[in-house]
Design a protein around this motif. Structure first.
Motif, PDB file in Angstrom:
ATOM      1  N   UNK A  56      28.355  63.778  51.881  1.00 60.18           N
ATOM      2  CA  UNK A  56      28.568  63.797  50.437  1.00 60.18           C
ATOM      3  C   UNK A  56      28.278  65.198  49.940  1.00 60.18           C
ATOM      4  N   UNK A  57      29.165  65.762  49.131  1.00 54.87           N
ATOM      5  CA  UNK A  57      28.914  67.103  48.607  1.00 54.87           C
ATOM      6  C   UNK A  57      27.637  67.122  47.774  1.00 54.87           C
ATOM      7  N   UNK A  58      27.004  68.287  47.678  1.00 49.17           N
ATOM      8  CA  UNK A  58      25.758  68.379  46.916  1.00 49.17           C
ATOM      9  C   UNK A  58      25.923  67.871  45.493  1.00 49.17           C
ATOM     10  N   UNK A  59      24.877  67.278  45.007  1.00 54.25           N
ATOM     11  CA  UNK A  59      24.861  66.866  43.613  1.00 54.25           C
ATOM     12  C   UNK A  59      23.547  67.294  43.002  1.00 54.25           C
ATOM     13  N   UNK A  60      23.598  67.545  41.720  1.00 50.57           N
ATOM     14  CA  UNK A  60      22.427  68.002  40.996  1.00 50.57           C
ATOM     15  C   UNK A  60      21.916  66.881  40.122  1.00 50.57           C
ATOM     16  N   UNK A  61      20.628  66.748  40.044  1.00 55.48           N
ATOM     17  CA  UNK A  61      20.024  65.811  39.110  1.00 55.48           C
ATOM     18  C   UNK A  61      18.807  66.525  38.555  1.00 55.48           C
ATOM     19  N   UNK A  62      18.584  66.340  37.276  1.00 57.85           N
ATOM     20  CA  UNK A  62      17.536  67.102  36.609  1.00 57.85           C
ATOM     21  C   UNK A  62      16.147  66.570  36.886  1.00 57.85           C
ATOM     22  N   UNK A  63      15.175  67.260  36.311  1.00 60.00           N
ATOM     23  CA  UNK A  63      13.789  66.812  36.422  1.00 60.00           C
ATOM     24  C   UNK A  63      13.650  65.473  35.715  1.00 60.00           C
ATOM     25  N   UNK A  64      12.990  64.532  36.360  1.00 56.72           N
ATOM     26  CA  UNK A  64      12.911  63.172  35.839  1.00 56.72           C
ATOM     27  C   UNK A  64      12.002  63.079  34.620  1.00 56.72           C
ATOM     28  N   UNK A  65      12.501  62.383  33.602  1.00 55.39           N
ATOM     29  CA  UNK A  65      11.713  62.048  32.425  1.00 55.39           C
ATOM     30  C   UNK A  65      11.238  60.600  32.477  1.00 55.39           C
ATOM     31  N   UNK A  66      11.812  59.799  33.400  1.00 56.43           N
ATOM     32  CA  UNK A  66      11.417  58.403  33.495  1.00 56.43           C
ATOM     33  C   UNK A  66      11.599  57.893  34.916  1.00 56.43           C
TER      34      UNK A  66
END
Length: 167
Positions: free
Chosen positions: A125-135
């Protein structure tokens, strides 16, 4: 549903039913992997059918930058990826009245699916970005499409890095 303090104690599992669509345990997201960092999501599960989230974490409530381990598409083991994409394994979640250990890993190039310690699927799977978790939520996602877990959850874990390998 037990209280959060009871749920976080040793010796207790969480039972979720589809009858209460907003049953959820909220936990501090401190230390959860973010960006494109490798991770492992895992839990001991007793699956009783339907579409439902084991755990969900991310930045907001509309699932635009969330990551989740869940069952869907006829009870498959799936990963929800930031940007509204179900990445399903094609492997059915066991529905035999027993607990099973389910894990999903991301190593920055591939997603690995594991059932009771055995690799069951590995897909590029190509890289994916996910932000810093708030929950961090266990048992449901409360976004635009709530998915209540149906069954029992025990020992839910999110780890930085890959804890299991395909080889």
């Amino acid at each position: 549903l037990p209280t959060k303090a009871l749920a976080l104690s040793k010796g207790f599992a969480l039972r979720f039913t589809a009858s209460a669509n907003h049953d959820v345990v909220r936990v501090s997201p401190a230390g959860i992997p973010s960006g494109n960092a490798p991770f492992t999501l895992e839990a001991w599960t007793l699956y009783e059918g339907g579409d439902g989230h084991v755990l969900t974490y991310g930045r907001d409530d509309n699932n635009s930058e969330d990551v989740a381990l869940f069952a869907t598409n006829g009870g498959q083991i799936c990963l929800w990826r930031a940007g509204h994409e179900d990445i399903c394994s094609g492997v059915p979640w066991p529905q035999d009245g027993r607990f099973h250990h389910v894990a999903v890993t991301w190593d920055q190039t591939a997603i690995g699916y594991f059932l009771d310690g055995t690799p069951v699927q590995d897909r590029f799977h190509p890289p994916f970005n996910y932000g810093e978790a708030n929950f961090l939520r266990i048992g449901n996602t409360l976004g635009f499409r709530p998915r209540q877990w149906q069954g029992v959850l025990d020992e839910v874990r999110i780890s930085k890095g890959v804890r299991y390998s395909q080889a």
